[in-house]
Design an enzyme around this catalytic site. Sequence first.
Site, PDB file in Angstrom:
ATOM      1  N   GLU A  31      -2.724  -7.197   1.586  1.00 59.43           N
ATOM      2  CA  GLU A  31      -2.305  -8.993   2.082  1.00 59.43           C
ATOM      3  C   GLU A  31      -0.599  -8.617   2.349  1.00 59.43           C
ATOM      4  OE1 GLU A  31      -2.484 -11.205  -1.130  1.00 59.43           O
ATOM      5  OE2 GLU A  31      -3.142 -10.062  -2.357  1.00 59.43           O
ATOM      6  N   ARG A 256      -5.263   2.585 -10.643  1.00 59.53           N
ATOM      7  CA  ARG A 256      -4.395   2.518 -10.040  1.00 59.53           C
ATOM      8  C   ARG A 256      -3.173   4.439 -10.293  1.00 59.53           C
ATOM      9  NH1 ARG A 256      -1.737  -2.117  -8.028  1.00 59.53           N
ATOM     10  NH2 ARG A 256      -2.842  -4.179  -7.983  1.00 59.53           N
ATOM     11  N   LYS A 266       5.507  -6.009  -6.046  1.00 63.29           N
ATOM     12  CA  LYS A 266       5.333  -6.956  -4.948  1.00 63.29           C
ATOM     13  C   LYS A 266       6.481  -8.569  -5.161  1.00 63.29           C
ATOM     14  CE  LYS A 266       2.497  -7.156  -1.655  1.00 63.29           C
ATOM     15  NZ  LYS A 266       1.563  -6.949  -0.576  1.00 63.29           N
TER      16      LYS A 266
END
Length: 542
Positions: A31, A256, A266
């Site tokens: 994104e 992850r 983020k």
Amino acid sequence: MENQSNFIKTIMENDLETGKHKEIITRFPPEPNGFLHIGHARAIITNFELAKVFNGKTNLRYDDTNPSKEDSVYVEAIERDVRWLGYDPAAIYFASDYFTEMFERAKVLIKKGLAYVDDQTAEEISKTRGDVVTPGIESPYRNRSVEENLKLFEEMQEGKYPEGSKVLRAKIDMASSNMNMRDPVLYRINFATHHNTKDKWKIYPMYDYAHPIEDAIEGITHSLCSLEFEDHRPLYDWVVKETEMPLVPRQIEFGRLGIENTVMSKRYLKQLVDSKLVTGWDDPRMPTLSGLRKKGYTKEAIRAFILATGLAKVNSEVELDMLESFVRDDLNMRAKRAFAVIDPIKVTITNYPKDKIEYFDVPFHNENESLGSRKIAFSKHIYIDREDFLEERPDKKYKRLSLGREVRLFHTYFIQANDVVKDSEGNITEILATYDVATLSGSGFSERKPDGTIHFVEATTAIPATFNFYGQLLKNDSSLSLEERFNTESLTVKQGFIEGSLKDVLHEEKFQFIRNGYFNCYYDNDNKYVFNEIVALKKSYK
């Protein structure tokens, strides 16, 4: 990854062997709402390396479905980071490239009675979703006719209704045990200007609706994502099936990778940038790829680190020391050795000729001849690091300079400290020493041994330089707010000298400054003599 086994690689092998797919196609789908960090490196490397094993291809695709948080600056930074890591996408796409098809596919759902326009607010929808033990409550607008839903949906796109007044929801199962299947929102009204499509669209698809359609359009065979999307997979498959996409991708989740005491959000990183606690997304204290690059981490070290951690179905966390060890290993043979005095103290060699300067040819790396050599200078006046001198030798383990003791200066002579000059506050400002011409390095002198070997720079040819040292970005106290946790001592700037032979140093050139650590030359302005500490050396004596 070619010689490594993991569960995703096994799935791909089976799909090729059974003829399910003729080619492996993956994608990296960030994104564009921030810069990429070290956690994203696992996704990038996993997607590109697995496709490469099977001679497949990987697309870079921006999931730009939320114009309120996206910016072209992030788009450019993401591509730059992916290419810096060493990967060239087979193609670069945007979710916004497919907005028209997504809109038409949504109308397919409406016509099949599988989507409806809901006039409830976001708060009302949230309250009626229920919980893990309580079924959700159906919307009073759930049974609108196909004709009414089509009309309202098209009017939403025409901008006839205010933001938050209507959404398009999938009609699935409000009693599902999977919360993601309880009539999830597919579209919402948003009048923000999109970085790519400008003001064409008044409605934007939600990620869970857009992503599977993007994968299907591009013919992605294996849609690899992190573990938190496992519960979203039934919705992913539902969207692909019910929108009648001709190509069917398979979503596969992997764990992850976290690094101890490192921010991997983020949202939090953006908060640090917006509050100006750091100089930007590429601040070397940040775990962003651009920050690590500026600090001096190499793409080879990052790739080796990610591949060494393997690929598991569970989330994992490793210590920062592990990443730093890969950086050291990579720099060990490629970084030039040179001299830098970071906390300088002047040494005057009283028995050396006043106007004489000697130059000695010295290799940049004793084990890597390809790095070449340089000439280091020696004269009556030199600088050494302040920590390399104590007036009194504390013990026999101390292998540096002290009064009455002798050390070798790298590649040159023995010197002996005889006296010091102090200022009015008692601080040492100068060391007075003598040298022994017979002890020249390489001369075969063996009559006595020095109390260690230290580095230096010749004073008249030394180049003033700035050295940046980076500590932990946040304090280890999760009870504090992000700004309170920020470590105000995470950046230390020192002014010292580098040897004169480095006057033509290159941007992003790496050095091991002898006995100080690895440093990266990185400058943003006309002053090119700025060095960021990449990683420290292991010190044996404190």
